[in-house]
Design a protein around this motif. Structure first.
Motif, PDB file in Angstrom:
ATOM      1  N   ASN A  68       0.822  -1.208   0.000  1.00 63.56           N
ATOM      2  CA  ASN A  68       0.000   0.000   0.000  1.00 63.56           C
ATOM      3  C   ASN A  68       0.859   1.263   0.000  1.00 63.56           C
ATOM      4  O   ASN A  68       0.523   2.253  -0.650  1.00 63.56           O
ATOM      5  N   ALA A  69       1.970   1.217   0.731  1.00 60.35           N
ATOM      6  CA  ALA A  69       2.827   2.401   0.798  1.00 60.35           C
ATOM      7  C   ALA A  69       3.584   2.595  -0.522  1.00 60.35           C
ATOM      8  O   ALA A  69       3.777   3.725  -0.975  1.00 60.35           O
ATOM      9  N   ILE A  70       3.998   1.502  -1.159  1.00 66.09           N
ATOM     10  CA  ILE A  70       4.778   1.606  -2.396  1.00 66.09           C
ATOM     11  C   ILE A  70       3.879   1.949  -3.588  1.00 66.09           C
ATOM     12  O   ILE A  70       4.208   2.822  -4.394  1.00 66.09           O
ATOM     13  N   GLN A  71       2.727   1.255  -3.677  1.00 70.46           N
ATOM     14  CA  GLN A  71       1.824   1.470  -4.824  1.00 70.46           C
ATOM     15  C   GLN A  71       0.878   2.638  -4.612  1.00 70.46           C
ATOM     16  O   GLN A  71       0.311   3.146  -5.570  1.00 70.46           O
ATOM     17  N   GLY A  72       0.672   3.000  -3.339  1.00 66.38           N
ATOM     18  CA  GLY A  72      -0.359   3.957  -3.014  1.00 66.38           C
ATOM     19  C   GLY A  72      -1.706   3.265  -2.944  1.00 66.38           C
ATOM     20  O   GLY A  72      -1.867   2.174  -3.492  1.00 66.38           O
ATOM     21  N   PHE A  73      -2.644   3.843  -2.228  1.00 65.57           N
ATOM     22  CA  PHE A  73      -3.988   3.258  -2.162  1.00 65.57           C
ATOM     23  C   PHE A  73      -4.988   4.274  -1.640  1.00 65.57           C
ATOM     24  O   PHE A  73      -4.629   5.232  -0.967  1.00 65.57           O
ATOM     25  N   GLN A  74      -6.237   4.041  -2.026  1.00 65.99           N
ATOM     26  CA  GLN A  74      -7.344   4.831  -1.496  1.00 65.99           C
ATOM     27  C   GLN A  74      -7.982   4.001  -0.400  1.00 65.99           C
ATOM     28  O   GLN A  74      -8.479   2.905  -0.661  1.00 65.99           O
ATOM     29  N   GLY A  75      -7.925   4.477   0.833  1.00 67.48           N
ATOM     30  CA  GLY A  75      -8.474   3.710   1.951  1.00 67.48           C
ATOM     31  C   GLY A  75      -9.753   4.327   2.482  1.00 67.48           C
ATOM     32  O   GLY A  75     -10.382   5.142   1.812  1.00 67.48           O
ATOM     33  N   GLN A  76     -10.109   3.932   3.719  1.00 66.40           N
ATOM     34  CA  GLN A  76     -11.323   4.431   4.361  1.00 66.40           C
ATOM     35  C   GLN A  76     -11.195   5.899   4.754  1.00 66.40           C
ATOM     36  O   GLN A  76     -12.187   6.612   4.800  1.00 66.40           O
ATOM     37  N   THR A  77      -9.981   6.321   5.078  1.00 70.99           N
ATOM     38  CA  THR A  77      -9.839   7.654   5.673  1.00 70.99           C
ATOM     39  C   THR A  77      -9.206   8.661   4.727  1.00 70.99           C
ATOM     40  O   THR A  77      -9.254   9.859   4.982  1.00 70.99           O
ATOM     41  N   GLY A  78      -8.603   8.206   3.645  1.00 70.96           N
ATOM     42  CA  GLY A  78      -7.962   9.159   2.747  1.00 70.96           C
ATOM     43  C   GLY A  78      -7.177   8.461   1.654  1.00 70.96           C
ATOM     44  O   GLY A  78      -7.383   7.279   1.385  1.00 70.96           O
ATOM     45  N   MET A  79      -6.275   9.203   1.051  1.00 73.57           N
ATOM     46  CA  MET A  79      -5.558   8.702  -0.109  1.00 73.57           C
ATOM     47  C   MET A  79      -4.058   8.770   0.181  1.00 73.57           C
ATOM     48  O   MET A  79      -3.516   9.836   0.461  1.00 73.57           O
ATOM     49  N   MET A  80      -3.434   7.613   0.173  1.00 77.03           N
ATOM     50  CA  MET A  80      -1.979   7.527   0.365  1.00 77.03           C
ATOM     51  C   MET A  80      -1.350   7.490  -1.019  1.00 77.03           C
ATOM     52  O   MET A  80      -1.556   6.550  -1.779  1.00 77.03           O
ATOM     53  N   PRO A  81      -0.599   8.541  -1.408  1.00 69.24           N
ATOM     54  CA  PRO A  81       0.019   8.519  -2.744  1.00 69.24           C
ATOM     55  C   PRO A  81       1.117   7.460  -2.806  1.00 69.24           C
ATOM     56  O   PRO A  81       1.724   7.154  -1.788  1.00 69.24           O
ATOM     57  N   ALA A  82       1.381   6.907  -3.979  1.00 70.41           N
ATOM     58  CA  ALA A  82       2.466   5.937  -4.142  1.00 70.41           C
ATOM     59  C   ALA A  82       3.759   6.542  -3.590  1.00 70.41           C
ATOM     60  O   ALA A  82       4.125   7.669  -3.926  1.00 70.41           O
ATOM     61  N   LYS A  83       4.408   5.801  -2.691  1.00 74.43           N
ATOM     62  CA  LYS A  83       5.645   6.249  -2.038  1.00 74.43           C
ATOM     63  C   LYS A  83       5.490   7.628  -1.398  1.00 74.43           C
ATOM     64  O   LYS A  83       6.460   8.390  -1.304  1.00 74.43           O
ATOM     65  N   GLY A  84       4.272   7.961  -1.006  1.00 67.79           N
ATOM     66  CA  GLY A  84       4.029   9.270  -0.396  1.00 67.79           C
ATOM     67  C   GLY A  84       4.202  10.404  -1.389  1.00 67.79           C
ATOM     68  O   GLY A  84       4.241  11.574  -1.005  1.00 67.79           O
ATOM     69  N   GLY A  85       4.319  10.066  -2.680  1.00 68.19           N
ATOM     70  CA  GLY A  85       4.530  11.091  -3.707  1.00 68.19           C
ATOM     71  C   GLY A  85       6.011  11.297  -4.028  1.00 68.19           C
ATOM     72  O   GLY A  85       6.350  12.103  -4.891  1.00 68.19           O
ATOM     73  N   PHE A  86       6.877  10.559  -3.345  1.00 74.67           N
ATOM     74  CA  PHE A  86       8.326  10.744  -3.546  1.00 74.67           C
ATOM     75  C   PHE A  86       8.859   9.600  -4.399  1.00 74.67           C
ATOM     76  O   PHE A  86       9.425   8.623  -3.893  1.00 74.67           O
ATOM     77  N   VAL A  87       8.673   9.735  -5.707  1.00 77.15           N
ATOM     78  CA  VAL A  87       8.910   8.611  -6.614  1.00 77.15           C
ATOM     79  C   VAL A  87      10.374   8.191  -6.697  1.00 77.15           C
ATOM     80  O   VAL A  87      10.666   7.086  -7.133  1.00 77.15           O
ATOM     81  N   HIS A  88      11.278   9.067  -6.277  1.00 78.71           N
ATOM     82  CA  HIS A  88      12.696   8.709  -6.363  1.00 78.71           C
ATOM     83  C   HIS A  88      13.118   7.764  -5.234  1.00 78.71           C
ATOM     84  O   HIS A  88      14.223   7.240  -5.250  1.00 78.71           O
ATOM     85  N   LEU A  89      12.252   7.529  -4.245  1.00 80.12           N
ATOM     86  CA  LEU A  89      12.599   6.579  -3.188  1.00 80.12           C
ATOM     87  C   LEU A  89      12.606   5.166  -3.755  1.00 80.12           C
ATOM     88  O   LEU A  89      11.753   4.814  -4.569  1.00 80.12           O
TER      89      LEU A  89
END
Ligand code: HEC
Length: 106
Positions: A68-89
């Motif tokens: 979920n943290a690497i791909q990102g996901f839409q959950g119950q409470t909000g939207m976690m961007p893939a890698k938090g939006g930091f694609v170079h990680l």
């Protein structure tokens, strides 16, 4: 509220500058970016150290959380961007940050 947004943006920008020299140190990765959402609990992000907010997530198993943290996901409470939006990680950087966040929140 507006002040909080500015703070978040500032930490995200500082994070990108720092990250070029960071490799798989979970606490450093967290501190240089993930905290922008996960420290204040912005937009439904589970707060670091909030055991209630993390318990059900931890119960899914660490592999699900990595994905979920690497791909990102839409959950119950909000939207976690893939890698938090930091694609170079790298995936390992993200996994290390997840391990750190879990270790602080159970
Ligand atoms: C732009 C804001 C934002 C940033 C930056 C961010 N996250 Fe998140 N994250 C979220 C939100 C929102 C959720 C909750 C989504 C939901 O469950 O509805 C979340 C959830 C998570 C979860 C829980 C996954 C699960 O399976 O429940 C993990 C782990 C996570 N983030 C790790 C990270 C890591 C590691 C970073 C830094 C690389 C990061 N996040 C950066 C917003 C953010």
């Amino acid at each position: 509220m507006r002040f909080t947004k500015v703070l978040v943006l500032a930490s995200v920008m500082m994070g990108s500058a720092v990250w070029t020299s960071v490799s798989a140190d979970g606490e450093a990765v967290y501190n240089s970016g993930c905290l922008a959402c996960h420290m204040p609990g912005v937009a439904g992000a589970p707060k670091l150290g909030d055991k209630d907010a993390w318990a059900a997530r931890i119960a899914q198993g660490i592999e699900v959380m990595y994905e979920n943290a690497i791909q990102g996901f839409q959950g119950q409470t909000g939207m976690m961007p893939a890698k938090g939006g930091f694609v170079h990680l790298s995936d390992d950087d993200v996994k290390a940050a997840v391990d750190y966040m879990v270790s602080q929140s159970q």
